[in-house]
Design an enzyme around this catalytic site. Structure first.
Site, mmCIF file in Angstrom:
data_model
loop_
_atom_site.group_PDB
_atom_site.id
_atom_site.type_symbol
_atom_site.label_atom_id
_atom_site.label_comp_id
_atom_site.label_asym_id
_atom_site.label_seq_id
_atom_site.Cartn_x
_atom_site.Cartn_y
_atom_site.Cartn_z
ATOM 1 N N HIS A 34 -26.392 8.781 24.002
ATOM 2 C CA HIS A 34 -25.053 8.628 23.424
ATOM 3 C C HIS A 34 -25.075 8.061 22.004
ATOM 4 C CE1 HIS A 34 -23.323 8.537 27.792
ATOM 5 N NE2 HIS A 34 -23.659 9.738 27.386
ATOM 6 N N CYS B 257 -21.630 15.086 4.470
ATOM 7 C CA CYS B 257 -22.979 15.654 4.282
ATOM 8 C C CYS B 257 -23.852 15.520 5.537
ATOM 9 C CB CYS B 257 -23.669 15.038 3.067
ATOM 10 S SG CYS B 257 -24.244 13.356 3.320
ATOM 11 N N CYS C 95 -20.278 7.005 2.517
ATOM 12 C CA CYS C 95 -21.656 7.503 2.395
ATOM 13 C C CYS C 95 -22.212 7.167 1.011
ATOM 14 C CB CYS C 95 -21.662 9.009 2.613
ATOM 15 S SG CYS C 95 -23.256 9.785 2.356
ATOM 16 N N CYS D 16 -22.853 10.786 -0.898
ATOM 17 C CA CYS D 16 -21.794 11.690 -1.344
ATOM 18 C C CYS D 16 -20.405 11.050 -1.357
ATOM 19 C CB CYS D 16 -21.791 12.950 -0.468
ATOM 20 S SG CYS D 16 -21.018 12.712 1.134
HETATM 21 P P1 NAD Z 1 -20.132 2.029 33.134
HETATM 22 O O1 NAD Z 1 -19.381 1.014 32.365
HETATM 23 O O2 NAD Z 1 -19.431 3.233 33.598
HETATM 24 O O3 NAD Z 1 -20.798 1.395 34.436
HETATM 25 C C1 NAD Z 1 -21.531 0.220 34.412
HETATM 26 C C2 NAD Z 1 -22.265 0.076 35.747
HETATM 27 O O4 NAD Z 1 -23.090 -1.075 35.651
HETATM 28 C C3 NAD Z 1 -21.332 -0.132 36.962
HETATM 29 O O5 NAD Z 1 -21.733 0.732 37.995
HETATM 30 C C4 NAD Z 1 -21.598 -1.595 37.351
HETATM 31 O O6 NAD Z 1 -21.509 -1.814 38.742
HETATM 32 C C5 NAD Z 1 -23.016 -1.795 36.857
HETATM 33 N N1 NAD Z 1 -23.406 -3.172 36.562
HETATM 34 C C6 NAD Z 1 -22.638 -4.204 36.153
HETATM 35 N N2 NAD Z 1 -23.388 -5.314 35.989
HETATM 36 C C7 NAD Z 1 -24.659 -4.968 36.284
HETATM 37 C C8 NAD Z 1 -25.902 -5.671 36.285
HETATM 38 N N3 NAD Z 1 -25.972 -6.957 35.957
HETATM 39 N N4 NAD Z 1 -27.034 -4.987 36.640
HETATM 40 C C9 NAD Z 1 -26.971 -3.672 36.990
HETATM 41 N N5 NAD Z 1 -25.833 -2.959 36.991
HETATM 42 C C10 NAD Z 1 -24.697 -3.597 36.649
HETATM 43 O O7 NAD Z 1 -21.362 2.358 32.235
HETATM 44 P P2 NAD Z 1 -22.175 3.683 31.980
HETATM 45 O O8 NAD Z 1 -22.470 4.348 33.283
HETATM 46 O O9 NAD Z 1 -23.286 3.317 31.108
HETATM 47 O O10 NAD Z 1 -21.201 4.655 31.170
HETATM 48 C C11 NAD Z 1 -20.264 4.247 30.251
HETATM 49 C C12 NAD Z 1 -20.452 4.659 28.799
HETATM 50 O O11 NAD Z 1 -20.236 3.496 28.058
HETATM 51 C C13 NAD Z 1 -21.775 5.135 28.365
HETATM 52 O O12 NAD Z 1 -21.532 6.335 27.741
HETATM 53 C C14 NAD Z 1 -22.287 4.142 27.328
HETATM 54 O O13 NAD Z 1 -22.709 4.847 26.174
HETATM 55 C C15 NAD Z 1 -21.102 3.344 26.947
HETATM 56 N N6 NAD Z 1 -21.274 1.880 26.770
HETATM 57 C C16 NAD Z 1 -22.423 1.360 26.257
HETATM 58 C C17 NAD Z 1 -22.572 -0.021 26.140
HETATM 59 C C18 NAD Z 1 -23.884 -0.569 25.592
HETATM 60 O O14 NAD Z 1 -24.532 0.085 24.812
HETATM 61 N N7 NAD Z 1 -24.294 -1.765 26.003
HETATM 62 C C19 NAD Z 1 -21.558 -0.870 26.529
HETATM 63 C C20 NAD Z 1 -20.377 -0.321 27.031
HETATM 64 C C21 NAD Z 1 -20.269 1.068 27.148
HETATM 65 ZN ZN ZN Z 2 -22.501 11.968 2.725
#
Ligand code: NAD
Ligand code: ZN
Length: 246
Positions: free
Chosen positions: A124, A135, A152, A155
């Site tokens: 993601h 660009c 940017c 550009c």
């Molecule tokens: P989600 O928010 O849908 O689900 C999170 C999952 O983590 C849940 O099932 C929950 O039960 C579980 N969870 C909570 N605490 C936990 C722990 N301590 N240990 C293990 N599991 C635990 O997240 P997703 O499935 O990653 O999808 C959501 C989207 O959100 C993704 O596309 C992601 O890119 C984005 N996102 C990323 C971040 C990050 O980079 N840290 C933060 C928020 C959202």
């Molecule tokens: Zn640019």
């Protein structure tokens, strides 16, 4: 989960780890929850009463790039102050134990690299990267706070976060690498992901149908728990050290 049941499951997984030639790990935002970074679906994931689905879209950005950048600025400030947790470090250790190892993450926070993982497939994108809407150049930008809206350097075009938003396609190269890893895994861990965001939600099923033993680590049951060979209910930062150490 009763302790004896947990110990039994841990023993079974360690046996699989001992025999596996190739390991794939898929992580979601739950892994970084133990570092204090809110998941989207948790109570702390809201910003100014917007849901992520209302802001992380190309439509929201073309309508109001400032608003979307303010939200990213808020998230970047939270993430900048956080460190990897035991879960991230254990995954980096697992990588050293296997010559055939792949890490696929849905997280955009960069904590895997910070913990020592090399070359995670960032499905993601990465919150510390920006992409020019004119660009198309991609660059790192670690400014916190970021100048809004950022421009940017080459550009002068409007920069956007280098993130795959709702309704956008994943980079084909990342998908190809993921599918290749899934097709050749003896053992797969699915950690901290709710299993509702596609296509990652299908990865466990794909690996299993190609012969992988699939293990979930999550404190809650998820939409993909029934696909698993073993489901370990608990926090990633507590369970992973039991598997890799001890
Ligand atoms: P989600 O928010 O849908 O689900 C999170 C999952 O983590 C849940 O099932 C929950 O039960 C579980 N969870 C909570 N605490 C936990 C722990 N301590 N240990 C293990 N599991 C635990 O997240 P997703 O499935 O990653 O999808 C959501 C989207 O959100 C993704 O596309 C992601 O890119 C984005 N996102 C990323 C971040 C990050 O980079 N840290 C933060 C928020 C959202
Ligand atoms: Zn640019």
């Amino acid at each position: 989960m009763p302790l004896s049941q947990l110990q039994e499951k841990i023993a079974a997984i360690k046996e699989k780890l001992g025999k596996a030639g190739s390991v794939t790990v898929l992580t979601g935002s739950g892994l970084s929850a133990d570092s204090g970074i809110p998941t989207f679906r948790g109570a702390e994931g809201l910003w100014k009463n917007f849901r992520a689905e209302e802001l992380a879209t190309p439509e929201a950005f073309s309508k109001d790039p400032r608003l979307v950048w303010e939200w990213y600025d808020w998230r970047r400030a939270i993430i900048a102050a956080k460190e990897p947790n035991a879960g991230h470090y254990m995954i980096a250790e697992l990588e050293k134990m296997f010559s055939r190892f792949h890490l696929i993450t849905q997280n955009v926070d960069g904590l895997h690299e910070k913990a020592g993982s090399t070359n995670p497939i960032e499905l993601h994108g990465n919150i510390w990267k920006v992409r020019c809407t004119r660009c198309l150049q991609v660059a790192f930008n670690f400014d916190v706070p970021v100048r809004i809206p950022p421009e940017c350097r080459s550009c002068g075009g409007l920069l956007r976060p280098h993130i795959v938003w709702f309704g956008e396609s994943l980079e084909p190269e990342n998908l190809e690498k993921s599918y290749a890893a899934l097709a050749n895994s003896d053992l797969m861990f699915v950690i901290g992901t709710s299993g509702v965001v596609q296509p990652a939600a299908s990865f466990a099923g794909m690996a299993r149908s190609r012969g992988a033993f699939v293990v979930e680590i999550n404190p809650e049951e998820t939409a993909i728990t029934e696909v698993m060979d073993i489901s370990l209910q608990g926090k990633a930062g507590e369970i992973l050290p039991l598997l890799v150490h001890s």
